[in-house]
Write a protein that holds these residues in place. Structure first.
Motif, short mmCIF file in Angstrom:
data_model
loop_
_atom_site.label_atom_id
_atom_site.label_comp_id
_atom_site.label_asym_id
_atom_site.label_seq_id
_atom_site.Cartn_x
_atom_site.Cartn_y
_atom_site.Cartn_z
N HIS A 27 0.85 -1.19 0.00
CA HIS A 27 0.00 0.00 0.00
C HIS A 27 0.88 1.24 0.00
O HIS A 27 1.68 1.44 0.91
CB HIS A 27 -0.89 -0.02 1.24
N TYR A 28 0.72 2.08 -1.01
CA TYR A 28 1.58 3.24 -1.22
C TYR A 28 0.75 4.51 -1.10
O TYR A 28 -0.21 4.72 -1.84
CB TYR A 28 2.23 3.17 -2.60
N ILE A 53 7.89 -8.26 -4.11
CA ILE A 53 6.59 -7.58 -4.17
C ILE A 53 6.21 -7.40 -5.64
O ILE A 53 7.04 -7.04 -6.47
CB ILE A 53 6.65 -6.23 -3.43
N ASP A 54 4.94 -7.65 -5.96
CA ASP A 54 4.48 -7.60 -7.35
C ASP A 54 3.99 -6.24 -7.79
O ASP A 54 3.94 -5.97 -9.00
CB ASP A 54 3.36 -8.62 -7.55
N GLY A 55 3.59 -5.39 -6.85
CA GLY A 55 3.05 -4.10 -7.27
C GLY A 55 2.65 -3.24 -6.10
O GLY A 55 2.69 -3.66 -4.94
N PRO A 204 -4.48 -8.79 4.63
CA PRO A 204 -3.53 -7.75 5.00
C PRO A 204 -2.42 -8.27 5.91
O PRO A 204 -2.63 -9.18 6.71
CB PRO A 204 -4.41 -6.76 5.77
N VAL A 205 -1.25 -7.65 5.78
CA VAL A 205 -0.13 -7.94 6.67
C VAL A 205 0.60 -6.63 6.93
O VAL A 205 0.72 -5.79 6.04
CB VAL A 205 0.83 -9.00 6.06
N TRP A 248 3.74 0.49 2.48
CA TRP A 248 5.07 0.78 1.99
C TRP A 248 5.63 2.03 2.67
O TRP A 248 6.79 2.04 3.08
CB TRP A 248 5.05 0.98 0.47
N ASN A 249 4.82 3.08 2.82
CA ASN A 249 5.38 4.37 3.19
C ASN A 249 4.50 5.23 4.09
O ASN A 249 4.60 6.46 4.05
CB ASN A 249 5.72 5.18 1.93
N ASP A 250 3.66 4.63 4.92
CA ASP A 250 2.83 5.44 5.82
C ASP A 250 3.59 5.68 7.13
O ASP A 250 3.42 4.96 8.11
CB ASP A 250 1.49 4.77 6.09
N TYR A 251 4.41 6.71 7.13
CA TYR A 251 5.23 7.03 8.30
C TYR A 251 4.37 7.44 9.49
O TYR A 251 4.70 7.12 10.64
CB TYR A 251 6.21 8.16 7.96
#
Length: 420
Positions: A27-28, A53-55, A204-205, A248-251
């Motif tokens: 998730h981006y 990771i595929d996408g 989800p993981v 992926w990037n939820d700080y």
């Protein structure tokens, strides 16, 4: 299969877009990419692709003015890299989406080389939005077809089961233990699979959850000491159609596994993200993704033997809890739920010695010779602090020290991660 379906299948295979088999997405958060460069997109795509990771599921809101520019960039760069896919996850919790806007965005990218397709239709997801559900039939008609796998966790699996005529599958956002719980179970996943009656399930993981953003009334921690390991083991058990890593990037929610990109950190999250690197967590992915796709943990290690450790750098009693709650909606302090441990996962082909040092103390373990993955915990407290070293056989890595001082005046419940 009709002639047109056969033709579409042939075309998508030739273009590298055929979507059969299990896939893992991350998730981006596109809302964090104001001014982001093509080089950053390429770095993220290549880095994710390298670990299997595929996408990316591209989370977007309806009103950020930079969204289209960044989506254009993401699709172009990803198409150039190749063998990696994208799909839009419409964030329905942050504002109203005009139907025409959703249609326009799907049509804009559905023919991209990077678009995730299922049977020739663009894969589409959401974060929430069950009240928007009746609009999806119009979207299907105006786009020529979509493959819709939304997250409608607010109505739960039984609510989703009442809307099967609108969807092709469902995604659950329940990747963390609930308030007052120290471990996550597969109960919710199994109910989703039952309610979907054969339609696709995206499981989800997540490695961690900690957020302290008072401007958005967010301040809680979900138990995460063994979560990254537990959840991948559960994926091997459940064998879902798709997996989505949150995130992926939820700080702001401490769930990131990317290399730290300072420009993406939301204001207010700097204190608990800068210096709290999570990139080492990706070292587990090549093995676990390979095992998930094979349907068995008995697969060869894709790389070298390794150990991954994650931990908080202060004991929970080292300072105030910052009024952080244990779980969303919880009524107890996070200090009661958080366990003072270094969590370690080893990936080995046989028995290996694992040694963990905290200050002057050392703990020795042997990995399970009959399993690729082993899990260990080493406790610490206000009397057990100091430099951290993790060694697997002759290899070792030094991590940030565990200290009794809270550098910002209160305990931070985010983790640091290191890799041997």
């Amino acid at each position: 299969m009709g002639f047109m379906n056969k033709f579409k299948d042939f075309v998508h295979k030739e273009l590298g877009l055929h979507s059969g088999g299990r896939k893992v997405f991350a998730h981006y958060m596109v809302g964090l990419t104001l001014g982001q460069s093509p080089e950053q997109w390429k770095h993220d795509v290549v880095t994710a692709k390298e670990v299997g990771i595929d996408g990316f599921a591209l989370n977007i809101g309806p009103s950020d003015p930079w969204t289209r520019e960044q989506l254009d960039m993401a699709y172009q760069v990803t198409g150039e890299v190749g063998d990696f896919v994208l799909f839009i996850s419409f964030d329905m919790a942050v504002g109203e989406w005009p139907v025409s806007q959703v249609i326009d965005l799907i049509n804009r990218y559905k023919s991209s080389k990077a678009q995730m397709l299922v049977d020739g239709d663009p894969f589409v997801s959401t974060f929430e939005g069950p009240s928007w559900a009746d609009n999806w039939n119009t979207v299907r008609e105006e786009t020529g077809g979509i493959f819709l796998v939304p997250d409608w966790s607010s109505i739960g699996p039984y609510g989703v089961g009442e809307k099967l005529d609108l969807i092709d599958g469902a995604f659950s956002w329940d990747a963390w233990p609930k308030a007052g719980c120290k471990r996550i179970t597969t109960n919710e996943d199994k109910i989703y699979q039952e309610c979907l009656r054969g339609k696709k399930y995206m499981m989800p993981v997540s490695p961690c959850f900690y957020t302290k953003l008072p401007q958005w009334n967010k301040n809680w921690y979900c138990s995460s000491e063994s979560l990254w390991y537990d959840r991948w083991q559960q994926i091997l058990e459940i064998k879902p159609d798709y997996v989505q890593i949150i995130t992926w990037n939820d700080y702001g929610e401490s769930s990131y596994i990317c290399d730290t990109a300072r420009a993406q950190i939301v204001p207010g999250a700097e204190n608990y993200t800068l210096g709290y690197h999570h990139s080492a967590l990706r070292a587990m992915l090549p093995y676990f993704i390979a095992a998930y796709k094979a349907g068995s943990p008995d697969v060869d290690l894709p790389g070298e033997e390794t150990a991954v450790a994650w931990y908080r750098t202060t004991p929970v009693r080292a300072g105030p809890d910052g009024e952080t709650q244990w779980g969303q909606g919880g009524c107890e302090s996070a200090a009661r739920g958080a366990r003072d441990v270094i969590s370690i996962v080893t990936l080995t082909t046989g028995a290996q010695q694992l040694t963990v040092h905290i200050g002057q103390r050392a703990w020795c373990f042997q990995t399970n010779p009959n399993s690729r993955a082993s899990y260990f915990e080493v406790p610490f407290d206000t009397c057990t602090v100091g430099p951290v070293r993790v060694a697997l056989g002759p290899k070792f890595v030094d991590g940030p020290s565990i200290v009794n001082e809270c550098c910002h005046g209160e305990v931070i419940f985010n983790h640091v991660a290191i890799k041997v």
